[in-house]
Design a protein around this motif. Sequence first.
Motif, PDB file in Angstrom:
ATOM      1  N   ARG A  88     -66.214 -34.221   4.583  1.00 20.69           N
ATOM      2  CA  ARG A  88     -65.656 -34.333   3.228  1.00 20.69           C
ATOM      3  C   ARG A  88     -64.341 -35.086   3.316  1.00 20.69           C
ATOM      4  O   ARG A  88     -63.651 -35.045   4.334  1.00 20.69           O
ATOM      5  N   ALA A  89     -64.004 -35.746   2.235  1.00 23.41           N
ATOM      6  CA  ALA A  89     -62.784 -36.547   2.218  1.00 23.41           C
ATOM      7  C   ALA A  89     -61.557 -35.640   2.261  1.00 23.41           C
ATOM      8  O   ALA A  89     -61.583 -34.514   1.758  1.00 23.41           O
ATOM      9  N   PRO A  90     -60.456 -36.124   2.853  1.00 31.27           N
ATOM     10  CA  PRO A  90     -59.222 -35.315   2.884  1.00 31.27           C
ATOM     11  C   PRO A  90     -58.754 -34.878   1.502  1.00 31.27           C
ATOM     12  O   PRO A  90     -58.240 -33.766   1.341  1.00 31.27           O
ATOM     13  N   CYS A  91     -58.936 -35.724   0.487  1.00 28.09           N
ATOM     14  CA  CYS A  91     -58.504 -35.361  -0.867  1.00 28.09           C
ATOM     15  C   CYS A  91     -59.278 -34.150  -1.377  1.00 28.09           C
ATOM     16  O   CYS A  91     -58.706 -33.245  -1.996  1.00 28.09           O
ATOM     17  N   GLN A  92     -60.583 -34.105  -1.124  1.00 33.49           N
ATOM     18  CA  GLN A  92     -61.397 -32.981  -1.579  1.00 33.49           C
ATOM     19  C   GLN A  92     -61.035 -31.703  -0.844  1.00 33.49           C
ATOM     20  O   GLN A  92     -60.981 -30.616  -1.449  1.00 33.49           O
ATOM     21  N   ASN A  93     -60.782 -31.815   0.456  1.00 31.23           N
ATOM     22  CA  ASN A  93     -60.407 -30.632   1.223  1.00 31.23           C
ATOM     23  C   ASN A  93     -59.048 -30.082   0.802  1.00 31.23           C
ATOM     24  O   ASN A  93     -58.808 -28.878   0.874  1.00 31.23           O
ATOM     25  N   THR A  94     -58.146 -30.957   0.380  1.00 29.14           N
ATOM     26  CA  THR A  94     -56.797 -30.530   0.013  1.00 29.14           C
ATOM     27  C   THR A  94     -56.736 -29.954  -1.397  1.00 29.14           C
ATOM     28  O   THR A  94     -55.923 -29.076  -1.682  1.00 29.14           O
ATOM     29  N   CYS A  95     -57.595 -30.428  -2.276  1.00 32.27           N
ATOM     30  CA  CYS A  95     -57.626 -29.914  -3.649  1.00 32.27           C
ATOM     31  C   CYS A  95     -57.977 -28.429  -3.637  1.00 32.27           C
ATOM     32  O   CYS A  95     -59.005 -28.040  -3.071  1.00 32.27           O
ATOM     33  N   PRO A  96     -57.146 -27.560  -4.209  1.00 31.49           N
ATOM     34  CA  PRO A  96     -57.463 -26.122  -4.220  1.00 31.49           C
ATOM     35  C   PRO A  96     -58.813 -25.793  -4.858  1.00 31.49           C
ATOM     36  O   PRO A  96     -59.441 -24.800  -4.509  1.00 31.49           O
TER      37      PRO A  96
ATOM     38  N   HIS B 116     -51.636 -36.540  -2.081  1.00 32.71           N
ATOM     39  CA  HIS B 116     -50.806 -36.466  -0.874  1.00 32.71           C
ATOM     40  C   HIS B 116     -51.657 -36.598   0.384  1.00 32.71           C
ATOM     41  O   HIS B 116     -51.161 -37.000   1.443  1.00 32.71           O
ATOM     42  N   ALA B 117     -52.936 -36.236   0.266  1.00 36.14           N
ATOM     43  CA  ALA B 117     -53.838 -36.316   1.423  1.00 36.14           C
ATOM     44  C   ALA B 117     -54.676 -37.583   1.417  1.00 36.14           C
ATOM     45  O   ALA B 117     -55.428 -37.823   2.367  1.00 36.14           O
ATOM     46  N   CYS B 118     -54.586 -38.388   0.382  1.00 36.77           N
ATOM     47  CA  CYS B 118     -55.409 -39.588   0.256  1.00 36.77           C
ATOM     48  C   CYS B 118     -55.124 -40.543   1.414  1.00 36.77           C
ATOM     49  O   CYS B 118     -53.978 -40.937   1.645  1.00 36.77           O
ATOM     50  N   ARG B 119     -56.173 -40.913   2.145  1.00 41.85           N
ATOM     51  CA  ARG B 119     -55.996 -41.783   3.314  1.00 41.85           C
ATOM     52  C   ARG B 119     -55.482 -43.159   2.909  1.00 41.85           C
ATOM     53  O   ARG B 119     -54.815 -43.843   3.686  1.00 41.85           O
ATOM     54  N   ARG B 120     -55.780 -43.573   1.695  1.00 40.36           N
ATOM     55  CA  ARG B 120     -55.290 -44.869   1.227  1.00 40.36           C
ATOM     56  C   ARG B 120     -53.764 -44.875   1.172  1.00 40.36           C
ATOM     57  O   ARG B 120     -53.132 -45.912   1.345  1.00 40.36           O
ATOM     58  N   GLY B 121     -53.181 -43.699   0.949  1.00 38.31           N
ATOM     59  CA  GLY B 121     -51.726 -43.605   0.894  1.00 38.31           C
ATOM     60  C   GLY B 121     -51.064 -43.947   2.209  1.00 38.31           C
ATOM     61  O   GLY B 121     -49.912 -44.395   2.245  1.00 38.31           O
ATOM     62  N   GLN B 122     -51.784 -43.733   3.317  1.00 37.18           N
ATOM     63  CA  GLN B 122     -51.254 -44.100   4.625  1.00 37.18           C
ATOM     64  C   GLN B 122     -51.260 -45.621   4.792  1.00 37.18           C
ATOM     65  O   GLN B 122     -50.472 -46.180   5.557  1.00 37.18           O
ATOM     66  N   HIS B 123     -52.136 -46.296   4.044  1.00 34.99           N
ATOM     67  CA  HIS B 123     -52.261 -47.749   4.120  1.00 34.99           C
ATOM     68  C   HIS B 123     -51.285 -48.457   3.179  1.00 34.99           C
ATOM     69  O   HIS B 123     -50.540 -49.339   3.583  1.00 34.99           O
ATOM     70  N   ASP B 124     -51.305 -48.078   1.895  1.00 36.54           N
ATOM     71  CA  ASP B 124     -50.357 -48.647   0.931  1.00 36.54           C
ATOM     72  C   ASP B 124     -49.931 -47.589  -0.085  1.00 36.54           C
ATOM     73  O   ASP B 124     -48.832 -47.081  -0.039  1.00 36.54           O
ATOM     74  N   SER B 125     -50.814 -47.213  -0.987  1.00 35.06           N
ATOM     75  CA  SER B 125     -50.505 -46.146  -1.949  1.00 35.06           C
ATOM     76  C   SER B 125     -51.802 -45.439  -2.298  1.00 35.06           C
ATOM     77  O   SER B 125     -52.874 -46.053  -2.322  1.00 35.06           O
ATOM     78  N   PRO B 126     -51.736 -44.133  -2.563  1.00 32.36           N
ATOM     79  CA  PRO B 126     -52.965 -43.363  -2.805  1.00 32.36           C
ATOM     80  C   PRO B 126     -53.650 -43.763  -4.100  1.00 32.36           C
ATOM     81  O   PRO B 126     -53.024 -44.315  -5.019  1.00 32.36           O
TER      82      PRO B 126
END
Length: 520
Positions: free
Chosen positions: A98-106, A150-160
């Motif tokens: 599962r994507a990091p965003c889905q895992n982080t969403c409560p 905050h967990a979106c992998r795209r944010g590590q690249h440029d912006s989530p």
Amino acid sequence: MVKLHIDNVPVEVPDGSTILEATRQIGLDVPAMCKLDGHKAHNSCMACLVRVEGSGVVPSCSTQVTDGMQVASETPEIHDLRRMSIELLLADHAGDCRAPCQNTCPAHMDVPNMLRLVADGEYRAALATVKREIALPAILGRVCPEVCEHACRRGQHDSPAAICKIKQFVADRDLASDDRYAPPIARSTGKRVVVIGAGPTGLTAAYHLSQRGHAVQMIDDHPEPGGRLANDFADKLPAEVLRAEASVALAQGVETQSLHAVDSFERFTALEQQADAVLLATGRVELTWLVEADIATTKSGIQVDGQTRMTSRPAVFAAGNAVRTYKLVVQSVAEGKLAAECIDHWLRGVDPPDRRRTFESRLARLTNQELCDFCDGTVDTPRVDPKLLTIEPSDEAASREAERCLECDCRALANCLLHHYAAMYECDSHHYRHEGRPYEGKIVGTDVQLESGKCILCGICVTLAREAPDAAGLAIIGRSIHTRLAPPPGYTLDQALGSAARECAESCPTGAIQLLKMPV
């Protein structure tokens, strides 16, 4: 016909059958990830092991039955051996379930699927995806602190990716329509639930309980539903949005009673006697009658069973801030859905939902080079101006922003045999892994892609491509832990698989091969 025994159960199968086929005949789910029906076994995963009396441990997919054979399949020894085989495969597996965003969403909302649907202009389907987990998306789009981003992998690249604002976009679009989305409602169960409290937890619980076919009555001491939403977020949440979305959540047959304070044991018991279950979603308030009702409390709030959410009083449940402080509204929404599930299971006489952490493969934080590989081929556009999703909403802007999603999730998860058996055998993906396999990117063709990190070298696609007259076939490159599959030099992935591409994607046990235009 051949007669044998598997775990002392008599089985009769045609001559020439394998032990695996015999186990399936009696309903055993033996892990066989490299065996494709109608094709020769590869013996590559070595997870389908059984013990044969007189022969020892053998792979069931390639061992033929003999008359009088005694097979041990479901024993602690064999399960340990299967677990080891699966964990060895996991040691060389690099991919997210599962994507990091889905895992982080409560609330564990399926963010990638929502974004895919928005990118395709399927707004109603996108909202349906959101509302499976989140009953109040227009509200959360305004008040959630964007923990998923905050967990979106795209944010590590440029912006989530602007997940929250896109969620608000599809919800606002629906609220403004003449045909608002309504989820399917199950047949009436004849059961009645009273929900006390109309804050985010209570609204969410009522929404999901009514979907499951229960009659729901919501009681609140305020003139309108919303609870803390009306006061704590007045600067972000317009009253008309709160009013509209609350009415949608309650539109499917929920009976509401406003300006009705449940402030005594007598009033509580009167409601209790009318219902099969009661949910206390009152928020952080002092209910002096709880002691009289024999409902235990702690310093945090009402005491509940961790699995069932039931209080010490039978048929009375509690959730949200009534149990413990949840600062985030999305946490309260997640609690409301969980409470609805627990109540529904209890009313139906089945076990509560199993909330133990199940197996999941996750990529470690990517290095800069790995991230470049991960982002290769994705749209290189900046994050859109938020006002184009909220103040001056634009379908084109929403689609453009949704396309920025890197699609970190595994779209084949529902059919992934590695995930299925890793969960069944309670595997530890790090048991035999030291530093972890690095992410290597994807081999992308016109119609199909190969994600090397997910490949377990089962051999199925090699066989299928070899059988296709128009396929160049796949080559095995590298040695030892660096062994990989790839098209032969000078060939594309489409040419390597030819007309076998679809069957390869459908037969891949881990989703390593996928068609690029799969149905969502």
